[in-house]
Design a protein around this motif. Structure first.
Motif, short mmCIF file in Angstrom:
data_model
loop_
_atom_site.label_atom_id
_atom_site.label_comp_id
_atom_site.label_asym_id
_atom_site.label_seq_id
_atom_site.Cartn_x
_atom_site.Cartn_y
_atom_site.Cartn_z
N UNK A 48 -6.46 -8.98 -4.74
CA UNK A 48 -6.16 -9.93 -5.81
C UNK A 48 -7.12 -11.09 -5.66
N UNK A 49 -8.16 -11.09 -6.47
CA UNK A 49 -9.15 -12.16 -6.38
C UNK A 49 -9.84 -12.15 -5.02
N UNK A 50 -9.79 -13.27 -4.33
CA UNK A 50 -10.44 -13.37 -3.01
C UNK A 50 -9.59 -12.82 -1.88
N UNK A 51 -8.39 -12.38 -2.19
CA UNK A 51 -7.45 -11.92 -1.17
C UNK A 51 -7.32 -10.39 -1.18
N UNK A 52 -7.33 -9.81 0.02
CA UNK A 52 -7.09 -8.38 0.18
C UNK A 52 -6.05 -8.19 1.27
N UNK A 53 -5.02 -7.43 0.96
CA UNK A 53 -3.99 -7.10 1.95
C UNK A 53 -4.15 -5.64 2.34
N UNK A 54 -4.04 -5.39 3.63
CA UNK A 54 -4.11 -4.01 4.14
C UNK A 54 -2.88 -3.73 4.98
N UNK A 55 -2.37 -2.52 4.82
CA UNK A 55 -1.22 -2.09 5.62
C UNK A 55 -1.58 -0.76 6.27
N UNK A 56 -1.41 -0.69 7.57
CA UNK A 56 -1.60 0.55 8.32
C UNK A 56 -0.29 0.85 9.03
N UNK A 57 0.53 1.66 8.41
CA UNK A 57 1.85 1.93 8.98
C UNK A 57 1.76 2.75 10.25
N UNK A 58 0.73 3.58 10.36
CA UNK A 58 0.61 4.40 11.56
C UNK A 58 0.39 3.54 12.79
N UNK A 59 -0.30 2.42 12.60
CA UNK A 59 -0.56 1.49 13.71
C UNK A 59 0.40 0.32 13.72
N UNK A 60 1.25 0.23 12.72
CA UNK A 60 2.18 -0.88 12.58
C UNK A 60 1.41 -2.20 12.59
N UNK A 61 0.47 -2.29 11.66
CA UNK A 61 -0.49 -3.39 11.65
C UNK A 61 -0.79 -3.75 10.21
N UNK A 62 -0.69 -5.05 9.89
CA UNK A 62 -1.05 -5.48 8.55
C UNK A 62 -2.06 -6.61 8.64
N UNK A 63 -2.88 -6.72 7.62
CA UNK A 63 -3.93 -7.73 7.61
C UNK A 63 -4.01 -8.39 6.25
N UNK A 64 -4.50 -9.62 6.27
CA UNK A 64 -4.85 -10.35 5.05
C UNK A 64 -6.27 -10.86 5.23
N UNK A 65 -7.14 -10.51 4.27
CA UNK A 65 -8.51 -10.99 4.30
C UNK A 65 -8.71 -12.00 3.17
N UNK A 66 -9.38 -13.08 3.51
CA UNK A 66 -9.72 -14.09 2.51
C UNK A 66 -11.24 -14.18 2.47
N UNK A 67 -11.79 -13.85 1.30
CA UNK A 67 -13.25 -13.93 1.14
C UNK A 67 -13.63 -15.29 0.59
N UNK A 68 -14.88 -15.70 0.88
CA UNK A 68 -15.40 -16.97 0.34
C UNK A 68 -14.35 -18.07 0.52
N UNK A 69 -13.94 -18.27 1.76
CA UNK A 69 -12.86 -19.22 2.04
C UNK A 69 -13.23 -20.64 1.60
N UNK A 70 -12.22 -21.35 1.11
CA UNK A 70 -12.37 -22.70 0.59
C UNK A 70 -11.50 -23.66 1.40
#
Lengths: 112, 116
Positions: A58-80
């Motif tokens: 969603x715009x500059x934000x990307x959410x990733x979910x890896x259920x096999x590893x029980x790990x989630x991430x949020x990436x922010x591009x071009x941070x302000x």
């Protein structure tokens, strides 16, 4: 061991950098994953909502979910500098009006 | 725009008095709302689940008689802190799931309570 682990930081990066925020969890029943942004003395604001594994952008934000590893991430591009806030991951096991389990929150500062 | 409101945003009261905090869903009905407490630089601590038409469900360690919850309608839940003491000073936040199909939870702006 907490159900949801999140590094509290603080995390400080220069403006324009890519930011990576992460949470791990232990309950394999979690299926719904959220990221909230909270500015000081304000209520949390929903940024991303994902179901099961995969990516969502969603715009500059990307959410990733890896259920096999029980790990989630949020990436922010071009941070302000306006992205400076505390970021909370949250998750629930079922759909509907379910209690959310939160991480501790990561304090992020974007330096101009 | 905001989908959940809270009132008041800040309140200062004297020890021994009671304070009522309102949480409203603005453009949707919420049969369930949640009340949280947040200490400085800490994550949210769930206090109770507010259920329209039935009693609230409290988390372990939360005093039911001290934190009274009333879900008066499908858009309004209230939290009353009774006989407030300085240790009750905190940031109180409510949330409401918006409903089918995703039930995303939206938070109110919070109420800062200071008990003197």
């Amino acid at each position: 061991q907490k159900e949801v682990e999140q590094d509290p930081g603080p995390l400080s990066v220069p403006e324009g950098a890519i930011v990576s925020l992460n949470c791990t969890y232990s309950n394999s029943a979690f299926q719904y994953f959220m990221w909230y942004r909270q500015y000081s003395r304000k209520g949390p604001e929903l940024l991303m909502y994902t179901y099961s594994s995969g990516n969502k952008e969603d715009g500059r934000f990307t959410a990733q979910v890896d259920k096999s590893s029980k790990y989630i991430s949020l990436f922010i591009r071009d941070s302000q500098p306006s992205d400076s806030a505390t970021y909370l991951c949250a998750m629930s096991a079922g759909q509907g009006a379910q209690k959310l389990v939160f991480g501790q929150g990561t304090r992020l500062t974007i330096n101009p | 725009g905001a989908v959940v409101s809270q009132h008041p945003s800040r309140v200062i009261c004297k020890s021994g008095t009671s304070v009522k905090i309102e949480c409203r869903s603005l453009d949707f009905q919420a049969t369930t709302m949640f009340w949280y407490r947040q200490f400085p630089k800490k994550s949210l601590m769930l206090m109770a689940t507010s259920n329209e038409g039935s009693k609230a469900t409290y988390e372990q360690g939360v005093e039911k008689d001290k934190f009274l919850i009333n879900h008066a309608s499908l858009t309004l839940s209230t939290l009353t802190v009774t006989s407030a003491h300085p240790e009750d000073s905190s940031f109180y936040i409510c949330s409401a799931p918006r409903g089918s199909p995703s039930y995303e939870q939206y938070f109110g702006p919070g109420t800062r309570l200071t008990v003197t």
